[in-house]
Design an enzyme around this catalytic site. Structure first.
Site, PDB file in Angstrom:
ATOM      1  N   ARG B  12     -13.548   6.285 -12.015  1.00 50.35           N
ATOM      2  CA  ARG B  12     -14.485   5.159 -12.138  1.00 50.35           C
ATOM      3  C   ARG B  12     -14.851   4.626 -10.746  1.00 50.35           C
ATOM      4  O   ARG B  12     -15.903   4.928 -10.218  1.00 50.35           O
ATOM      5  CB  ARG B  12     -13.884   4.046 -13.020  1.00 50.35           C
ATOM      6  CG  ARG B  12     -14.913   3.064 -13.560  1.00 50.35           C
ATOM      7  CD  ARG B  12     -15.370   1.969 -12.597  1.00 50.35           C
ATOM      8  NE  ARG B  12     -14.276   1.110 -12.123  1.00 50.35           N
ATOM      9  CZ  ARG B  12     -14.440   0.200 -11.152  1.00 50.35           C
ATOM     10  NH1 ARG B  12     -15.625   0.033 -10.575  1.00 50.35           N
ATOM     11  NH2 ARG B  12     -13.403  -0.519 -10.749  1.00 50.35           N
ATOM     12  N   ASP B  13     -13.949   3.881 -10.131  1.00 47.81           N
ATOM     13  CA  ASP B  13     -14.245   3.308  -8.812  1.00 47.81           C
ATOM     14  C   ASP B  13     -14.594   4.421  -7.833  1.00 47.81           C
ATOM     15  O   ASP B  13     -15.464   4.255  -6.964  1.00 47.81           O
ATOM     16  CB  ASP B  13     -13.021   2.516  -8.332  1.00 47.81           C
ATOM     17  CG  ASP B  13     -13.331   1.638  -7.135  1.00 47.81           C
ATOM     18  OD1 ASP B  13     -14.511   1.291  -6.931  1.00 47.81           O
ATOM     19  OD2 ASP B  13     -12.388   1.296  -6.393  1.00 47.81           O
ATOM     20  N   HIS B 204      -4.814  -2.953  -4.392  1.00 47.45           N
ATOM     21  CA  HIS B 204      -5.924  -1.988  -4.415  1.00 47.45           C
ATOM     22  C   HIS B 204      -6.457  -1.913  -2.984  1.00 47.45           C
ATOM     23  O   HIS B 204      -7.213  -2.781  -2.552  1.00 47.45           O
ATOM     24  CB  HIS B 204      -6.976  -2.498  -5.406  1.00 47.45           C
ATOM     25  CG  HIS B 204      -8.193  -1.650  -5.525  1.00 47.45           C
ATOM     26  ND1 HIS B 204      -8.486  -0.944  -6.685  1.00 47.45           N
ATOM     27  CD2 HIS B 204      -9.204  -1.374  -4.680  1.00 47.45           C
ATOM     28  CE1 HIS B 204      -9.624  -0.295  -6.528  1.00 47.45           C
ATOM     29  NE2 HIS B 204     -10.094  -0.544  -5.324  1.00 47.45           N
ATOM     30  N   HIS B 206      -8.220   0.024   0.360  1.00 53.14           N
ATOM     31  CA  HIS B 206      -9.139   1.061   0.845  1.00 53.14           C
ATOM     32  C   HIS B 206      -8.721   1.472   2.255  1.00 53.14           C
ATOM     33  O   HIS B 206      -8.237   0.652   3.031  1.00 53.14           O
ATOM     34  CB  HIS B 206     -10.567   0.528   0.835  1.00 53.14           C
ATOM     35  CG  HIS B 206     -11.183   0.519  -0.532  1.00 53.14           C
ATOM     36  ND1 HIS B 206     -12.524   0.672  -0.760  1.00 53.14           N
ATOM     37  CD2 HIS B 206     -10.620   0.407  -1.765  1.00 53.14           C
ATOM     38  CE1 HIS B 206     -12.775   0.636  -2.065  1.00 53.14           C
ATOM     39  NE2 HIS B 206     -11.626   0.461  -2.692  1.00 53.14           N
ATOM     40  N   CYS B 237     -17.067   4.295   1.077  1.00 52.27           N
ATOM     41  CA  CYS B 237     -17.198   2.847   1.248  1.00 52.27           C
ATOM     42  C   CYS B 237     -18.679   2.499   1.254  1.00 52.27           C
ATOM     43  O   CYS B 237     -19.389   2.852   2.194  1.00 52.27           O
ATOM     44  CB  CYS B 237     -16.558   2.418   2.562  1.00 52.27           C
ATOM     45  SG  CYS B 237     -16.751   0.656   2.867  1.00 52.27           S
ATOM     46  N   ASN B 246     -11.346   4.323  -1.257  1.00 52.93           N
ATOM     47  CA  ASN B 246     -10.034   4.221  -1.899  1.00 52.93           C
ATOM     48  C   ASN B 246      -8.963   5.081  -1.213  1.00 52.93           C
ATOM     49  O   ASN B 246      -9.209   6.230  -0.861  1.00 52.93           O
ATOM     50  CB  ASN B 246     -10.134   4.744  -3.342  1.00 52.93           C
ATOM     51  CG  ASN B 246     -10.872   3.783  -4.244  1.00 52.93           C
ATOM     52  OD1 ASN B 246     -10.414   2.685  -4.510  1.00 52.93           O
ATOM     53  ND2 ASN B 246     -12.054   4.200  -4.707  1.00 52.93           N
TER      54      ASN B 246
END
Lengths: 298, 298
Positions: B12-13, B204, B206, B237, B246
């Site tokens: 998803r992300d 979470h 990055h 990003c 991520n």
């Protein structure tokens, strides 16, 4: 303000692991630009056989070609007395010796046992110190060996202690294959700090498995205040061809400055040095900080 | 043995930030393979407008196409009641809502103020919980905003607390632009843990500036036991085109397993998933662990 000292190893540990060899002029320009960016301890060459390490050929010319700078130290690796003599003749004020914490690595890398290598360094240290030249010690494979796997902590401590006892003012602990994790780093630093002063320890982490920044942070938290790094992550991993080697200096500047810890390095200037050397080597830089700052909308 | 829960957000992300859109079949295959590799919470889609996020079109078909697996939860992002209804119709047992800790980001990303977004989530939470569907909350920009820079910690705490009070069983704190450092991460977690139980917090991170692994380690040390990551570092990003997004799941598996903390993930299988999805997307993976393990002499 807290501060940390970064030892720039790109022009030696970095370049010797890049496929292309660079001219003396380019190597001098690299080192001078690193000094312009604010780095104060810069490894500039190695007095090793050009048959084995062609990238370090003519290190004497590189060292001689560097102008004096107040507060900046240029260092060179010396494997033996012959190398030391060449370094002294080139005007080096600091040199480094290189031992391993793993027997297998010592045999394969410098063709002798750990004990033999330490024995060989004794006269090197004695002569260097007599000449007023500071000596730094490297210990490789402190968190794993490419040939024998796990390396017992007491073995690292013993080599570290031997180098310190011999007169090395600082011992740089190298995670040569980058397999270490923060927990192991913390335990290693604590064990070494029981044997030598914390202020005599430096951390040298490779980012092969993406752990270097976390390991540097762990070592910092354990009290280490000196770290080796390489502009743009110069130098791959000879034991995993194509993988990442030295942690990029950009990452350590970002990590420390982002936590209010002064590095003395101008990140914008450092990014220009990275572009310069990556162009000369026709390589892609390994620094995520550099990639992100270049991509950021202005 | 200590353990950590990894929430896989690559499908998803990750995918929603990749240029190519994939077929429903490929997305199902990706999620199934992630489950095969041992991941137990997998974000599989988003019920958002395909006009804005074409990569997430047909998320209902993806969710419906996934076979039931004991112990595995497939989740989907829902921006509003309409999205929740679609998720419920597709059989979702867990959904996620998405708020920002920065006003500027909230306005630009979801076109309303933070307060308006929280207001909008209230009926979503109420209806989901009534249907027995768990809700996870995301807070973005917890360590910096691409539009407004620094984000005050109390602002993050307030949004986190609001989502938790509304019924989110877990709130995932997102360093959306990857500018955080370990010190800031520690302070943030400590502040949030004063407002909600530590066990309700997830991290979470990055890797845009190469800090993600160090930040995960800092959050772990502060007591966080759930982390989001993306196989092969899927998803760039959007605020620094070309930069890393991520943190790769491979890196977190390596980090934790290397410290004796169980992830339940089979790293060899995960590397195969990375090859599968990178081939489909014709992209180069972002995981250094993957690169190193592939390069290692056998």
């Amino acid at each position: 303000m807290n501060s940390v000292r970064l030892v720039e190893v790109g022009a030696r540990d970095g370049l010797q692991n890049e496929a292309r060899s660079l001219s003396v002029d380019t190597r001098i320009a690299l080192v001078e630009r690193l000094a312009d960016a604010g780095l104060r301890t810069i490894e500039a060459g190695a007095f090793v056989s050009p048959r084995w390490v062609p990238q370090m050929a003519d290190s004497a010319a590189v060292l001689r070609g560097l102008g004096e700078r107040h507060g900046v130290t240029y260092t060179a690796l010396v494997p033996n007395l012959q190398g030391l003599d060449m370094a002294l003749a080139a005007g080096c004020r600091e040199v480094a010796v290189f031992a391993a914490a793993s027997e297998a690595f010592s045999q394969k890398n410098i063709n002798c046992s750990i004990a033999q290598s330490l024995k060989r360094f004794e006269p090197v240290l004695a002569k260097a110190l007599e000449a007023g030249v500071a000596v730094r010690g490297y210990v490789s494979c402190v968190l794993g060996c490419p040939f024998s796997g796990a390396v017992p902590v007491p073995q690292v401590v013993a080599v570290t202690q031997a180098l310190y006892a011999m007169g090395c003012y600082e011992v740089s602990l190298g995670d040569t294959i980058g397999t270490g994790t923060p927990g192991a780093t913390t335990r290693l630093i604590q064990a070494c700090a029981d044997a030598v002063p914390l202020s005599a320890l430096a951390g040298h982490f490779h980012d092969t498995y993406g752990m270097a920044v976390a390991n540097v942070q762990a070592a910092w938290q354990a009290g280490v205040r000196v770290f080796d790094s390489s502009v743009s992550g110069l130098g791959g991993c000879p034991y995993s061809p194509g993988a990442t080697g030295n942690v990029a200096t950009e990452e350590l500047v970002y990590l420390f400055e982002g936590q209010g810890i002064a590095t003395g390095v101008d990140l914008a200037k450092l990014l220009e040095v990275a572009v310069f050397i990556d162009n000369r080597l026709q390589r892609t830089g390994e620094s995520r900080v550099a990639k992100a700052l270049r991509a950021r909308p202005q």
